[in-house]
Design a protein around this motif. Structure first.
Motif, PDB file in Angstrom:
ATOM      1  N   GLY A   1      33.900  31.105  83.426  1.00 38.31           N
ATOM      2  CA  GLY A   1      33.376  29.901  84.082  1.00 38.31           C
ATOM      3  C   GLY A   1      32.966  28.921  82.998  1.00 38.31           C
ATOM      4  O   GLY A   1      32.803  29.302  81.841  1.00 38.31           O
ATOM      5  N   LEU A   2      32.831  27.658  83.365  1.00 40.98           N
ATOM      6  CA  LEU A   2      32.413  26.650  82.395  1.00 40.98           C
ATOM      7  C   LEU A   2      31.003  26.169  82.749  1.00 40.98           C
ATOM      8  O   LEU A   2      30.647  26.111  83.926  1.00 40.98           O
ATOM      9  N   PRO A   3      30.209  25.827  81.734  1.00 40.62           N
ATOM     10  CA  PRO A   3      28.850  25.361  82.023  1.00 40.62           C
ATOM     11  C   PRO A   3      28.873  23.972  82.668  1.00 40.62           C
ATOM     12  O   PRO A   3      29.286  23.013  82.033  1.00 40.62           O
ATOM     13  N   LYS A   4      28.477  23.921  83.924  1.00 44.75           N
ATOM     14  CA  LYS A   4      28.517  22.638  84.635  1.00 44.75           C
ATOM     15  C   LYS A   4      27.162  22.302  85.219  1.00 44.75           C
ATOM     16  O   LYS A   4      26.399  23.193  85.607  1.00 44.75           O
ATOM     17  N   THR A   5      26.927  21.018  85.314  1.00 44.04           N
ATOM     18  CA  THR A   5      25.703  20.578  85.989  1.00 44.04           C
ATOM     19  C   THR A   5      25.910  20.744  87.493  1.00 44.04           C
ATOM     20  O   THR A   5      27.041  20.982  87.940  1.00 44.04           O
ATOM     21  N   ARG A   6      24.843  20.532  88.250  1.00 43.96           N
ATOM     22  CA  ARG A   6      24.987  20.681  89.696  1.00 43.96           C
ATOM     23  C   ARG A   6      25.951  19.653  90.264  1.00 43.96           C
ATOM     24  O   ARG A   6      26.570  19.862  91.294  1.00 43.96           O
TER      25      ARG A   6
ATOM     26  N   ILE B   1      30.947  18.945  83.242  1.00 38.30           N
ATOM     27  CA  ILE B   1      30.943  19.970  82.196  1.00 38.30           C
ATOM     28  C   ILE B   1      29.989  19.546  81.081  1.00 38.30           C
ATOM     29  O   ILE B   1      30.049  18.409  80.613  1.00 38.30           O
ATOM     30  N   MET B   2      29.117  20.453  80.672  1.00 40.32           N
ATOM     31  CA  MET B   2      28.185  20.116  79.591  1.00 40.32           C
ATOM     32  C   MET B   2      28.807  20.498  78.251  1.00 40.32           C
ATOM     33  O   MET B   2      28.656  21.611  77.766  1.00 40.32           O
ATOM     34  N   ARG B   3      29.485  19.539  77.670  1.00 40.72           N
ATOM     35  CA  ARG B   3      30.192  19.785  76.421  1.00 40.72           C
ATOM     36  C   ARG B   3      29.249  20.077  75.258  1.00 40.72           C
ATOM     37  O   ARG B   3      29.610  20.751  74.310  1.00 40.72           O
ATOM     38  N   ARG B   4      28.075  19.542  75.369  1.00 44.17           N
ATOM     39  CA  ARG B   4      27.071  19.790  74.333  1.00 44.17           C
ATOM     40  C   ARG B   4      26.908  21.294  74.109  1.00 44.17           C
ATOM     41  O   ARG B   4      26.894  21.764  72.971  1.00 44.17           O
ATOM     42  N   ILE B   5      26.860  22.030  75.198  1.00 45.77           N
ATOM     43  CA  ILE B   5      26.696  23.484  75.097  1.00 45.77           C
ATOM     44  C   ILE B   5      27.965  24.125  74.529  1.00 45.77           C
ATOM     45  O   ILE B   5      27.911  25.008  73.669  1.00 45.77           O
TER      46      ILE B   5
ATOM     47  N   ASP C   1      18.327  22.886  76.174  1.00 45.80           N
ATOM     48  CA  ASP C   1      17.933  23.120  77.563  1.00 45.80           C
ATOM     49  C   ASP C   1      19.159  23.379  78.431  1.00 45.80           C
ATOM     50  O   ASP C   1      20.032  22.524  78.566  1.00 45.80           O
ATOM     51  N   ILE C   2      19.227  24.580  79.004  1.00 48.22           N
ATOM     52  CA  ILE C   2      20.380  24.867  79.860  1.00 48.22           C
ATOM     53  C   ILE C   2      19.958  24.979  81.333  1.00 48.22           C
ATOM     54  O   ILE C   2      20.752  25.351  82.192  1.00 48.22           O
ATOM     55  N   SER C   3      18.716  24.583  81.585  1.00 48.70           N
ATOM     56  CA  SER C   3      18.193  24.793  82.937  1.00 48.70           C
ATOM     57  C   SER C   3      18.848  23.896  83.987  1.00 48.70           C
ATOM     58  O   SER C   3      18.784  24.178  85.176  1.00 48.70           O
ATOM     59  N   THR C   4      19.485  22.819  83.538  1.00 45.57           N
ATOM     60  CA  THR C   4      20.108  21.941  84.537  1.00 45.57           C
ATOM     61  C   THR C   4      21.487  22.436  84.964  1.00 45.57           C
ATOM     62  O   THR C   4      22.160  21.810  85.780  1.00 45.57           O
ATOM     63  N   LEU C   5      21.914  23.558  84.396  1.00 46.98           N
ATOM     64  CA  LEU C   5      23.223  24.094  84.784  1.00 46.98           C
ATOM     65  C   LEU C   5      23.183  24.655  86.202  1.00 46.98           C
ATOM     66  O   LEU C   5      22.181  25.217  86.639  1.00 46.98           O
ATOM     67  N   ALA C   6      24.310  24.516  86.878  1.00 48.08           N
ATOM     68  CA  ALA C   6      24.412  25.071  88.227  1.00 48.08           C
ATOM     69  C   ALA C   6      24.304  26.598  88.156  1.00 48.08           C
ATOM     70  O   ALA C   6      23.720  27.238  89.021  1.00 48.08           O
TER      71      ALA C   6
END
Ligand code: 6R9
Length: 692
Positions: free
Chosen positions: A646-651, A655-659, A673-678
């Motif tokens: 899976g890819l790190p995505k916001t809600r 895609i959060m490319r920073r991560i 901060d990865i708390s905003t990830l879905a």
């Protein structure tokens, strides 16, 4: 990246004692004495076109306060069939502020000229017809040719006459997909002579990329070559063109004529794929045409060329340059940044397929009447000493290359350099990406024997010519800094809110006010031109680069701030690579980021999500890399394919490319901060798959 270096700071410190000039002479530095400064030698300053900071300051001031006077005087040194009208006193008009209307820039409008005439006929008529224009050096050692200005002009005329005989007229697009034969710049000049618009596609692009560009600019004719030998490999260019023309035809545009240069040292005629009726051998038709060809006089604002470049969204952008302003700007930047003199021998290692090959391998040097090396091969074939062998062979005085080439040569150590004398060298240039101080120092100390200033030129396809560059001889250099703006260029370091900052600062590099060499639009998409370059920071041209300005006012470029990766100086849009990856039937999704690469500057790191039930395998990895090779070109092939369940995505699904960038560069403790990830668990999954 300091691995290759005997070049520690201590060596550089020894440069400083040479710094005999007064601070005011070289820029009034306020920097602390520990800072590395490299001063021009007295000998260099003797021949410098701009020999002091004070002289630059004065010229710069005039260039921004009185652009009409400054550029008008320079433009007057070229040939104009009809001078630009001066009734209103202004030779340019601009609006680059989206708040006050459409973006529109024009220079010398109403004036009539021809860039080919200025690059060739003008010198021949002035008695320089026997001066060498091209020292052509083949891929294999011992294969070479020399062409004088007169000979180049004759060949250009023959080709221009042929193109005319085939119905090519002013404003028509001509696609060029050729290797670095002398015929490539000749082809560009032939188009310019008859007012046709050349669209050169780098001969490392795939058939798919070529067809995409053909579909965008719709040429009726393409110029190519049967094949090329690059290092030890033969590449059948004609096969690639055939594929591209087929795809283009299937998608609605047929190219009726494919003029093919017979490069029989790479491939025999009879082994070249051929389509009767469409394909014609260059050597069979061009030489029978007259060596004289009437010039088509064009308006200064008529289109000269299109050149496609990558952006942060999928489709490549057709950057459009016009004639007059580009001509004046390419020539003037070449002259001052390289401190050009008539007796120089210039060598730029770029390919005509990129903007550097347009402005500083074709137009800039020829407009100045320079003798130059045109090199078909690669810097490290047959060995790492090839460049310096060529430098000695032709007594090259100005050498211009990319940091990636410097870094790759550095890896072979000093011996291949020192084996050759290089005593002719006077100026060393760099372009394409930020040059890291360790590569800068190696270039300066080993290649240039501490004699030659390093001219680190920051600019872009869109800018047409140098924007921030040293004028060697006028001020001290700092390893890694492109130093100060060229005449007429007003850089602004802007913060997120679009405010230009003062003094020492860092932020987004923008340019205030238009300059002669800037692009005028994107082919067929003026809206995209405005939204990409002028909407992000109102009132400015936005470069897409980040930068820092130090207390001496020097600029330090820090790389792209958009989704563009700079691999070996080639701009590659992450979106382009992603779309190539997802075209593979087993790929569900892909996200691409850059990571630091020792030689290439940046490498390509691709996170790939496969369709359900598809298993990871090395074969699949290869197939994915090949998908990118065939859709874009080998130079865009990902260095790493990282499986991503899976890819790190916001809600909202972004895609959060920073991560991803942190994972790619193994900075796992800096994920932030990865708390905003879905779904935060995807991050752990990705980390656990590293190296798998
Ligand atoms: C000429 C050329 C443009 C992008 C540009 C920037 C990077 C080019 C640079 C540099 C730092 C330099 N770039 N030269 N960065 N220092 N001297 O390369 O054009 O292919 O359009 O690329 O390359 O990021 O925005 P282009």
């Amino acid at each position: 990246n300091g691995s290759v270096g005997s070049m520690g700071l201590s060596t550089l410190a020894s440069v400083r004692p040479n710094f005999k000039l007064s601070a005011a002479d070289v820029g009034g530095f306020v920097s602390d004495p520990a800072e590395e400064l490299v001063a021009p030698s007295e000998a260099f300053r003797q021949r410098a076109l701009v020999a002091s900071r004070a002289q630059y300051d004065e010229m710069y001031k005039r260039s921004v306060e009185d652009p009409d006077g400054f550029w008008g005087d320079i433009a007057s040194t070229f040939f104009w069939k009809k001078k630009w009208p001066t009734t209103e006193g202004k030779l340019y008009s601009e609006n680059i502020d989206v708040r006050t209307g459409r973006v529109a820039v024009e220079w010398f409008k109403g004036g009539q000229t021809n860039i080919c005439y200025n690059a060739l006929d003008r010198h021949v008529e002035a008695g320089f017809g026997d001066k060498v224009a091209f020292f052509w050096e083949g891929n294999d050692t011992g294969v070479d040719a020399t062409l004088t200005y007169k000979e180049v002009l004759e060949r250009v005329c023959q080709l221009a006459n042929y193109l005319r005989s085939q119905g090519v007229k002013k404003g028509d697009a001509v696609a060029i997909y050729m290797p670095m034969l002398a015929e490539l710049p000749i082809a560009m000049l032939a188009c310019a002579r008859i007012g046709a618009v050349h669209s050169v596609v780098f001969a490392g692009f795939s058939a798919e990329s070529l067809s995409q560009r053909i579909l965008d600019c719709k040429p009726n004719i393409i110029l190519t070559s049967s094949a090329v030998k690059r290092a030890a490999k033969v590449i059948k260019l004609k096969d690639i063109v055939d594929d591209a023309l087929k795809t283009a035809a299937e998608n609605g545009h047929s190219v009726g004529l494919c003029l093919t240069y017979d490069n029989n040292s790479a491939l025999k005629r009879e082994d070249t794929a051929w389509q009767e009726g469409r394909d014609v051998w260059w050597q069979d038709v061009v030489p029978s045409h007259s060596k004289e060809c009437e010039v088509e006089w064009v308006d200064a604002e008529d289109t000269l060329f299109l050149l496609y470049t990558s952006g942060s969204t999928g489709k490549p952008k057709g950057v459009l340059h016009t004639t007059g302003g580009y001509m004046v700007y390419a020539a003037t930047t070449f002259k001052y940044a390289f401190n050009y003199h008539e007796d120089d021998v210039y060598w730029c290692t770029a390919d005509c397929g990129w903007i550097t090959g347009h402005s500083y391998l074709t137009y800039g040097p020829l407009l100045n009447g320079a003798s130059m090396v045109v090199f078909e091969g690669v810097p490290n074939y047959p060995d790492a000493g090839r460049c310096w062998e060529i430098v000695d062979k032709y007594n090259v005085t100005i050498f211009y290359t990319a940091p990636t080439a410097i870094r790759s040569l550095m890896r072979s150590g000093d011996e291949p350099v020192k084996r050759h004398s290089r005593k002719s060298l006077r100026v060393l240039g760099s372009v394409g990406e930020p040059i890291n101080p360790s590569a800068w120092k190696w270039y300066y100390e080993v290649v240039g024997d501490k004699r030659c200033p390093i001219v680190d030129t920051w600019w872009q396809t869109e800018t047409g010519g140098f924007m921030i560059t040293p004028l060697p001889g006028a001020w001290c250099l700092k390893p890694g800094s492109a130093t100060l703006p060229f005449f007429g260029i007003q850089p602004a370091v802007v913060d997120e809110n679009g405010h230009a900052q003062t003094g020492e600062c860092s932020g987004y590099l923008c340019i205030k006010a238009a300059w002669p060499g800037m692009m005028r639009t994107l082919q067929g998409d003026h809206d995209r031109y405005e939204t990409t370059y002028f909407a992000p920071f109102k009132g400015y041209y936005f470069s897409g680069d980040g930068c820092r300005r130090d207390k001496d006012g020097f600029y330090w470029l820090t790389g792209r701030v958009d989704d563009v990766i700079n691999v070996s100086g080639h701009r590659i849009g992450t979106a382009e690579v992603e779309s190539a990856l997802v075209s593979h039937p087993q790929c569900a999704e892909a996200a691409v980021v850059g990571f630091d690469h020792e030689v290439k500057g940046q490498g390509i790191f691709a996170f790939v999500t496969l369709l359900e039930f598809v298993e990871y395998s090395d074969e699949l990895r290869t197939a994915l890399v090949n998908a990118v090779r065939s859709q874009i070109g080998a130079f865009a092939a990902p260095d790493v394919i990282h499986w991503a369940p899976g890819l790190p995505k916001t809600r909202s699904g972004k895609i959060m490319r920073r991560i991803l960038r942190k994972i790619a560069s193994n900075q796992l403790d800096e994920l932030g901060d990865i708390s905003t990830l879905a779904d935060t668990s995807v991050v752990d999954q990705l980390i656990s798959l590293r190296g798998k």
